[in-house]
Design a protein around this motif. Structure first.
Motif, PDB file in Angstrom:
ATOM      1  N   LEU A 131       0.903  -1.241   0.041  1.00 50.42           N
ATOM      2  CA  LEU A 131      -0.021  -0.018   0.042  1.00 50.42           C
ATOM      3  C   LEU A 131       0.929   1.371  -0.092  1.00 50.42           C
ATOM      4  CD1 LEU A 131      -3.112  -0.721   2.373  1.00 50.42           C
ATOM      5  CD2 LEU A 131      -2.884  -0.768  -0.242  1.00 50.42           C
ATOM      6  N   GLN A 132       2.153   1.200   0.434  1.00 52.54           N
ATOM      7  CA  GLN A 132       3.087   2.406   0.249  1.00 52.54           C
ATOM      8  C   GLN A 132       3.239   2.510  -1.196  1.00 52.54           C
ATOM      9  OE1 GLN A 132       6.263   1.733   2.831  1.00 52.54           O
ATOM     10  NE2 GLN A 132       5.317   2.007   4.660  1.00 52.54           N
ATOM     11  N   VAL A 133       3.181   2.041  -2.017  1.00 52.29           N
ATOM     12  CA  VAL A 133       3.378   2.429  -3.467  1.00 52.29           C
ATOM     13  C   VAL A 133       2.353   3.502  -3.810  1.00 52.29           C
ATOM     14  CG1 VAL A 133       2.964   1.812  -5.821  1.00 52.29           C
ATOM     15  CG2 VAL A 133       4.032   0.156  -4.179  1.00 52.29           C
ATOM     16  N   ASP A 134       1.217   3.433  -3.529  1.00 49.01           N
ATOM     17  CA  ASP A 134       0.310   4.527  -3.579  1.00 49.01           C
ATOM     18  C   ASP A 134       0.674   5.882  -3.011  1.00 49.01           C
ATOM     19  OD1 ASP A 134      -1.293   2.999  -5.118  1.00 49.01           O
ATOM     20  OD2 ASP A 134      -2.624   2.288  -3.405  1.00 49.01           O
ATOM     21  N   PHE A 135       1.174   5.556  -1.854  1.00 48.91           N
ATOM     22  CA  PHE A 135       1.478   7.009  -1.282  1.00 48.91           C
ATOM     23  C   PHE A 135       2.733   7.642  -1.802  1.00 48.91           C
ATOM     24  CE2 PHE A 135      -0.809   5.266   2.144  1.00 48.91           C
ATOM     25  CZ  PHE A 135      -1.660   6.374   2.653  1.00 48.91           C
ATOM     26  N   ALA A 136       3.778   6.601  -2.438  1.00 41.13           N
ATOM     27  CA  ALA A 136       5.082   6.980  -3.175  1.00 41.13           C
ATOM     28  C   ALA A 136       4.564   7.838  -4.223  1.00 41.13           C
ATOM     29  CB  ALA A 136       6.033   5.764  -3.369  1.00 41.13           C
ATOM     30  N   LEU A 137       3.753   7.286  -4.819  1.00 38.16           N
ATOM     31  CA  LEU A 137       3.165   7.817  -6.175  1.00 38.16           C
ATOM     32  C   LEU A 137       2.710   9.085  -6.325  1.00 38.16           C
ATOM     33  CD1 LEU A 137       1.395   4.569  -7.977  1.00 38.16           C
ATOM     34  CD2 LEU A 137       3.511   5.736  -8.455  1.00 38.16           C
ATOM     35  N   GLN A 138       2.194   9.639  -4.719  1.00 38.50           N
ATOM     36  CA  GLN A 138       1.705  10.811  -4.646  1.00 38.50           C
ATOM     37  C   GLN A 138       2.868  11.967  -4.705  1.00 38.50           C
ATOM     38  OE1 GLN A 138      -0.698  10.925  -1.089  1.00 38.50           O
ATOM     39  NE2 GLN A 138      -1.872   9.400  -1.933  1.00 38.50           N
ATOM     40  N   GLY A 197      15.662  18.793  -4.288  1.00 39.63           N
ATOM     41  CA  GLY A 197      16.525  20.105  -4.390  1.00 39.63           C
ATOM     42  C   GLY A 197      15.793  21.030  -5.537  1.00 39.63           C
ATOM     43  N   ARG A 198      16.319  21.234  -6.679  1.00 39.42           N
ATOM     44  CA  ARG A 198      15.913  21.987  -7.770  1.00 39.42           C
ATOM     45  C   ARG A 198      15.267  21.161  -8.870  1.00 39.42           C
ATOM     46  NH1 ARG A 198      20.160  26.986  -8.692  1.00 39.42           N
ATOM     47  NH2 ARG A 198      20.052  28.037  -6.460  1.00 39.42           N
ATOM     48  N   ARG A 199      15.478  19.877  -8.750  1.00 39.35           N
ATOM     49  CA  ARG A 199      15.095  19.007  -9.625  1.00 39.35           C
ATOM     50  C   ARG A 199      13.524  18.445  -9.243  1.00 39.35           C
ATOM     51  NH1 ARG A 199      19.095  16.651 -12.505  1.00 39.35           N
ATOM     52  NH2 ARG A 199      17.850  15.734 -13.964  1.00 39.35           N
ATOM     53  N   TYR A 200      12.507  18.141 -10.158  1.00 35.96           N
ATOM     54  CA  TYR A 200      11.501  17.649  -9.888  1.00 35.96           C
ATOM     55  C   TYR A 200      11.770  16.276 -10.275  1.00 35.96           C
ATOM     56  CZ  TYR A 200       9.691  17.721 -14.703  1.00 35.96           C
ATOM     57  OH  TYR A 200       9.240  17.270 -16.042  1.00 35.96           O
ATOM     58  N   ILE A 201      10.877  15.169  -9.563  1.00 39.00           N
ATOM     59  CA  ILE A 201      11.433  13.909  -9.823  1.00 39.00           C
ATOM     60  C   ILE A 201      10.037  13.275 -10.155  1.00 39.00           C
ATOM     61  CG2 ILE A 201      12.065  11.758  -8.562  1.00 39.00           C
ATOM     62  CD1 ILE A 201      14.080  14.119  -8.735  1.00 39.00           C
ATOM     63  N   GLU A 202      10.074  12.426 -11.124  1.00 37.34           N
ATOM     64  CA  GLU A 202       8.990  11.844 -11.734  1.00 37.34           C
ATOM     65  C   GLU A 202       9.003  10.246 -11.009  1.00 37.34           C
ATOM     66  OE1 GLU A 202       7.932  12.357 -16.042  1.00 37.34           O
ATOM     67  OE2 GLU A 202      10.325  12.143 -15.979  1.00 37.34           O
ATOM     68  N   VAL A 203       7.702   9.857 -10.435  1.00 36.60           N
ATOM     69  CA  VAL A 203       7.601   8.447  -9.860  1.00 36.60           C
ATOM     70  C   VAL A 203       6.564   7.707 -10.456  1.00 36.60           C
ATOM     71  CG1 VAL A 203       7.248   7.399  -7.521  1.00 36.60           C
ATOM     72  CG2 VAL A 203       8.160   9.665  -7.684  1.00 36.60           C
ATOM     73  N   PHE A 204       7.113   6.537 -10.978  1.00 33.96           N
ATOM     74  CA  PHE A 204       6.219   5.392 -11.621  1.00 33.96           C
ATOM     75  C   PHE A 204       6.160   4.149 -10.827  1.00 33.96           C
ATOM     76  CE2 PHE A 204       8.990   8.094 -14.596  1.00 33.96           C
ATOM     77  CZ  PHE A 204       7.825   8.656 -15.555  1.00 33.96           C
ATOM     78  N   ARG A 205       4.744   3.679 -11.152  1.00 32.96           N
ATOM     79  CA  ARG A 205       4.646   2.356 -10.828  1.00 32.96           C
ATOM     80  C   ARG A 205       5.736   1.348 -11.454  1.00 32.96           C
ATOM     81  NH1 ARG A 205       0.318   0.700  -7.598  1.00 32.96           N
ATOM     82  NH2 ARG A 205      -0.816   2.945  -8.195  1.00 32.96           N
ATOM     83  N   SER A 206       6.230   0.327 -10.777  1.00 35.36           N
ATOM     84  CA  SER A 206       7.030  -0.625 -11.390  1.00 35.36           C
ATOM     85  C   SER A 206       6.453  -2.033 -11.164  1.00 35.36           C
ATOM     86  CB  SER A 206       8.549  -0.432 -11.017  1.00 35.36           C
ATOM     87  OG  SER A 206       9.231  -1.073 -11.851  1.00 35.36           O
ATOM     88  N   ASN A 207       7.291  -3.035 -11.535  1.00 34.64           N
ATOM     89  CA  ASN A 207       7.041  -4.363 -10.937  1.00 34.64           C
ATOM     90  C   ASN A 207       8.402  -5.211 -10.758  1.00 34.64           C
ATOM     91  OD1 ASN A 207       7.754  -5.209 -13.619  1.00 34.64           O
ATOM     92  ND2 ASN A 207       5.877  -4.459 -14.576  1.00 34.64           N
ATOM     93  N   ARG A 208       7.977  -6.365 -10.314  1.00 37.39           N
ATOM     94  CA  ARG A 208       9.235  -7.199 -10.093  1.00 37.39           C
ATOM     95  C   ARG A 208      10.032  -7.555 -11.408  1.00 37.39           C
ATOM     96  NH1 ARG A 208      10.474 -11.514  -6.426  1.00 37.39           N
ATOM     97  NH2 ARG A 208       8.500 -11.677  -5.336  1.00 37.39           N
ATOM     98  N   LYS A 209       9.646  -7.807 -12.337  1.00 40.53           N
ATOM     99  CA  LYS A 209      10.230  -8.114 -13.631  1.00 40.53           C
ATOM    100  C   LYS A 209      11.364  -7.058 -13.952  1.00 40.53           C
ATOM    101  CE  LYS A 209       9.948  -9.332 -18.520  1.00 40.53           C
ATOM    102  NZ  LYS A 209       8.891  -9.670 -19.473  1.00 40.53           N
ATOM    103  N   GLU A 210      10.907  -5.710 -13.937  1.00 38.01           N
ATOM    104  CA  GLU A 210      11.815  -4.482 -14.347  1.00 38.01           C
ATOM    105  C   GLU A 210      12.670  -4.274 -13.193  1.00 38.01           C
ATOM    106  OE1 GLU A 210       9.191  -1.271 -14.320  1.00 38.01           O
ATOM    107  OE2 GLU A 210       8.414  -1.478 -16.644  1.00 38.01           O
TER     108      GLU A 210
END
Length: 258
Positions: A105-112, A119-132
């Motif tokens: 369930l922490q994945v949903d909070f991480a995606l938020q 810092g000064r960079r905005y970070i993109e967060v994506f759902r992933s999986n075991r295979k990747e």
């Protein structure tokens, strides 16, 4: 050292490379309870009745090239970080990280945290999986075991020359340790040398979280120089960098972490 558990994406932790058991069980993170963690982050044991829970991993993109594992931990403050796998290509960090969390369930909070700043960079967060995640592990393991561009680049050669010419005092600094590494892992890494737990100092930041660095006191300067043969060898699938150091640098690092 690493936990093994079963997840929806297929198989269990024993199918991973034997040198990297970076899979987790629904249990506390390597930090214990995070300062900002809450029961709302933790999956109920009844949440996945009749099916195994999904593997809790996300992929981050756009990280600063000088970021560290502690920066990733701070970015996900309040969540339980089990592993942060930095992705390299041609010996250089790509700005991508796979982050394994303590509970599905922490994945949903991480995606938020998507498009939040580090810092000064905005970070993109994506759902992933075991295979990747395992594919990224396999690439890192292959790179660390030989033929890595980082080993043959001119910059790397001059870097190694500096290490070779450094004075040895019996103390080495380690960089790149997994967050979950303990003193027993470091002792096993240097199993050809006589070390005690008191001679191993794992570094933490101001919040008490591991930084991925450690200092090791050897019995003599000759031993620490001989131990440099382990430079860039792997602990799990992480290649560990070694640097000649001193008691003064050790004391300063310990003071910074208090």
């Amino acid at each position: 050292m690493f936990y093994r558990g079963r997840y929806m994406d297929g198989g269990d932790g024993r199918e991973a490379d034997s040198k990297r058991q970076r899979v987790i069980d629904p249990s506390p993170s390597l930090y214990g309870a995070s300062p900002g963690s809450s029961l709302m982050y933790n999956a109920s044991p009844y949440a996945y009745i009749g099916q195994p829970p999904p593997f809790p991993v996300v992929r981050l993109r756009g990280l600063p090239f000088d970021c560290s594992e502690s920066d990733v931990s701070d970015f996900f403050h309040g969540l339980d970080i089990v592993d942060a796998l930095f992705v390299h290509k041609n010996g250089r960090f790509t700005g991508e990280v796979f982050c394994v969390l303590g509970y599905p369930l922490q994945v949903d909070f991480a995606l938020q945290r998507n498009r939040q700043n580090m810092g000064r960079r905005y970070i993109e967060v994506f759902r992933s999986n075991r295979k990747e995640y395992y594919k990224a592990i396999a690439n890192e393991v292959s790179d660390a075991r030989g033929g890595s561009p980082r080993r043959s680049a001119p910059r790397a050669r001059s870097y190694d020359d500096g290490k070779d010419s450094a004075e040895h005092t019996g103390v080495l600094r380690l960089r790149g340790l997994p967050f979950s590494a303990g003193k027993d892992d470091v002792m096993d890494f240097f199993k050809d040398f006589l070390l005690s737990e008191d001679s191993i100092h794992l570094m933490v930041n101001m919040e008490g979280r591991p930084t991925g660095e450690a200092f090791v006191e050897f019995g003599s300067a000759e031993d620490s120089k001989a131990a440099m043969a382990k430079d860039r060898m792997t602990l799990g699938s992480r290649y560990i960098e070694l640097f000649p150091s001193s008691l003064e640098e050790l004391d300063e690092a310990v003071s910074r972490g208090r």
